[in-house]
Enzyme design. Structure first.
Site, PDB file in Angstrom:
ATOM      1  N   GLY A  57      78.755 -12.835  34.702  1.00  0.00           N
ATOM      2  CA  GLY A  57      79.868 -13.577  34.659  1.00  0.00           C
ATOM      3  C   GLY A  57      80.773 -11.951  35.650  1.00  0.00           C
ATOM      4  O   GLY A  57      80.135 -12.305  36.527  1.00  0.00           O
ATOM      5  N   CYS A  58      81.782 -12.276  35.599  1.00  0.00           N
ATOM      6  CA  CYS A  58      82.591 -11.684  36.629  1.00  0.00           C
ATOM      7  C   CYS A  58      82.095 -10.656  36.765  1.00  0.00           C
ATOM      8  O   CYS A  58      82.422  -9.212  35.667  1.00  0.00           O
ATOM      9  CB  CYS A  58      84.290 -11.207  36.150  1.00  0.00           C
ATOM     10  SG  CYS A  58      84.898 -10.698  37.294  1.00  0.00           S
TER      11      CYS A  58
END
Length: 227
Positions: A57-58
């Site tokens: 993810g981020c």
């Protein structure tokens, strides 16, 4: 006659669109298969420190998680897993580079093992979410564990099997790919959570994810939680 022509044209366009979608899907599958068959690149130890690579993810979130872990000297945000050179934040966000937001973990293997780092990886994410984490969605946010040698791959395979006992066979979303190259991200992405503590995304997504991880793995934390 005109209606028949328009219907025929519409059908032809729909068929062409479906064919193009099938070709694009096949192309992605071929690229993924080619990646899996590549020979992994072994990163040489430097100053007694090892390097490991993860996408989850981020990278703002993942960087902060790993920097709170004992034995981790630094976590660097960047890009990996794709097929283009010199990816940027803007280009990777299109999903066309094949790269995912990733982190390079620089760690002391005498204080924390690669196996522990994989535990941190699975313990700090939604294991079953495909192409994203939380609100971040798209192939650029997909989960990937990169291995540099067979020993690491064996560790990853064992950990994935353990996760599948919890979530079910085939439910683990993470790709397992041979490491090739890590592209360091732009300067403003580095230490983003520390440098931007009042950013709305950091407050609403990154910090809650970090706290949730820290509550699950207190034994792996630095004394000050990495802050």
């Amino acid at each position: 006659m005109k209606k028949i022509f328009l219907l025929s044209l519409s059908f032809a366009l729909l068929s062409l669109n479906a064919s193009c979608q099938d070709m694009a899907k096949q192309h992605k599958e071929d690229q993924a298969q080619a990646q899996e068959q590549q020979t992994p690149v072994q990163v040489t130890s430097k100053d007694g420190l090892e390097r490991a690579y993860f996408a989850s993810g981020c990278f703002w979130c993942v960087e902060a998680v790993y920097e709170s872990v004992t034995g981790v000297k630094e976590s660097i945000s960047g890009y990996s897993g794709g097929h283009t050179k010199n990816p940027t934040y803007a280009s990777s966000n299109t999903g066309k580079t094949g790269h995912a937001e990733a982190v390079e973990i620089i760690y002391d293997a005498s204080k924390i093992s690669f196996s522990d780092l994989v535990d941190v990886y699975f313990g700090s994410q939604n294991v079953t979410q495909i192409n994203g984490q939380g609100p971040d969605r798209g192939s650029q946010y997909r989960s990937i564990i990169f291995y540099q040698n067979q020993e690491q791959k064996d560790i990853i395979d064992t950990k994935v099997a353990a996760q599948e006992k919890i979530y079910g066979a085939g439910k683990v979303a993470a790709q397992i790919l041979p490491f090739q190259k890590f592209w360091i991200g732009e300067d403003y992405h580095q230490n983003y959570e520390k440098n931007n503590p009042f950013n709305s995304y950091i407050l609403g997504v990154s910090i809650p994810r970090l706290i949730k991880f820290q509550q699950k793995f207190p034994h792996l934390l630095k004394e000050n939680g990495g802050h």
